[in-house]
Design a protein around this motif. Sequence first.
Motif, PDB file in Angstrom:
ATOM      1  N   THR A 292      27.018 -29.238  16.700  1.00  0.00           N
ATOM      2  CA  THR A 292      26.526 -29.988  17.852  1.00  0.00           C
ATOM      3  C   THR A 292      26.208 -29.114  19.058  1.00  0.00           C
TER       4      THR A 292
ATOM      5  N   PRO B  30      25.362 -30.563  22.811  1.00  0.00           N
ATOM      6  CA  PRO B  30      25.316 -31.883  23.448  1.00  0.00           C
ATOM      7  C   PRO B  30      23.939 -32.323  23.927  1.00  0.00           C
TER       8      PRO B  30
ATOM      9  N   PRO C  74      23.745 -35.118  20.252  1.00  0.00           N
ATOM     10  CA  PRO C  74      25.079 -35.701  20.472  1.00  0.00           C
ATOM     11  C   PRO C  74      25.423 -36.796  19.468  1.00  0.00           C
ATOM     12  N   GLU C  75      24.409 -37.462  18.906  1.00  0.00           N
ATOM     13  CA  GLU C  75      24.666 -38.532  17.946  1.00  0.00           C
ATOM     14  C   GLU C  75      25.310 -38.030  16.664  1.00  0.00           C
TER      15      GLU C  75
ATOM     16  N   ASP D 242      29.028 -38.726  15.354  1.00  0.00           N
ATOM     17  CA  ASP D 242      29.470 -39.848  14.529  1.00  0.00           C
ATOM     18  C   ASP D 242      29.802 -39.430  13.101  1.00  0.00           C
TER      19      ASP D 242
ATOM     20  N   LEU E  10      31.962 -33.380  25.679  1.00  0.00           N
ATOM     21  CA  LEU E  10      31.276 -34.479  25.010  1.00  0.00           C
ATOM     22  C   LEU E  10      32.256 -35.341  24.209  1.00  0.00           C
TER      23      LEU E  10
ATOM     24  N   GLN F  57      34.040 -37.464  26.715  1.00  0.00           N
ATOM     25  CA  GLN F  57      33.165 -38.491  27.300  1.00  0.00           C
ATOM     26  C   GLN F  57      32.908 -39.624  26.304  1.00  0.00           C
ATOM     27  N   GLU F  58      32.776 -39.272  25.023  1.00  0.00           N
ATOM     28  CA  GLU F  58      32.445 -40.268  24.014  1.00  0.00           C
ATOM     29  C   GLU F  58      33.676 -40.968  23.444  1.00  0.00           C
TER      30      GLU F  58
ATOM     31  N   TRP G 151      36.400 -39.669  21.774  1.00  0.00           N
ATOM     32  CA  TRP G 151      36.976 -39.158  20.519  1.00  0.00           C
ATOM     33  C   TRP G 151      38.364 -38.563  20.743  1.00  0.00           C
TER      34      TRP G 151
END
Length: 344
Positions: free
Chosen positions: A119, A121, A125-126, A129, A337, A340-341, A343
């Motif tokens: 990754t 960002p 960023p997707e 998943d 990231l 923020q997401e 995780w």
Amino acid sequence: MAVRVGILGATGAVGQRFIQLLDDHPTFELAALTASEESAGKRYDEAAKWRVNTPIPDDVAAMEVGSTDPAAVPDDIDLLFSSLPSSVAAEVEPAFLEAGYVVSSNSSNDRMAPDVPLTIPEINPEHLDLIEVQRDERGWDGALVKNPNCSTITMVPTLAALDQFGLERVDVTTLQAVSGAGYDGVTSMEIIDNAIPHIGGEDEKMETESRKLLGSFDGAEVALHGAEVNASCNRIPTLDGHLESVFADLADDASPEDVAAAMREYPGVDLPSAPEQLIHVFEDEFRPQPRLDRDRGDGMQISAGGIQSTDHGVKYNCLAHNTIRGAAGASVLNGELLAQEGWI
């Protein structure tokens, strides 16, 4: 609330960059350092031969270095940054993941594993998943995220900006700084008054990692980008900053002005360590240069210049700081990231 973080392999060159970048970080609180058994139990300033161009933070200097073992790391650590040699990381990282830790790793092992997010960002960023796929397939509660190789991360943001014109083929020649090999990686007798026209494994990393980073994610797997990528990687006697000459074949016509605009306008991300503008484009055809431009955006910005048309697309030069944007800074940004997401 601060996110408590640790560094695996804290005494090495990239580990020292992690410490520098995490000092006074607005989100992360450095709470654990690990290294080899010969360093474990020592104060950090005794265990590490400090080579970064800023002093060791006082609180870090007094910290005790722990063993690189899940049992030796506090349970309340939210995120681990890994700067271990890839051969060591391949053995050690799974143990931390099985123990439930989230690891943002600069080590090269598993970058191309189908269930591991590779990754940047600003670019993909997707792909985070993939963590769900990874947990299902590997049966652990932790999560492993990788950042790409230092030479790959210099080029890929510029390619992402070009993809709107139908990126079909990339040929790149790199001029890579000696710090990319680690402090003991290239001797002075090898590199002074010289250039080394091969870096083991580097060509392959650029050729494969680029296509994964630019690939499409359908929720279950990443399909590699269809562009052909060919790399020739070289070591030159600069200290920091990888300079790369890129030739990109495009399906659509794009003038140098179109390409420059696409790079300048490529969106950044709202993360603490991210530069306000991801790619700086020089009009001066003699830029970018490592000594002059590697520290732009606190070492996190990509620079480009010398954009010219070719028979099949464009050619240009790009540059990034290889131990900041290309290594520790990339892992820190991935950690931001992850936070923020949600995780961690």
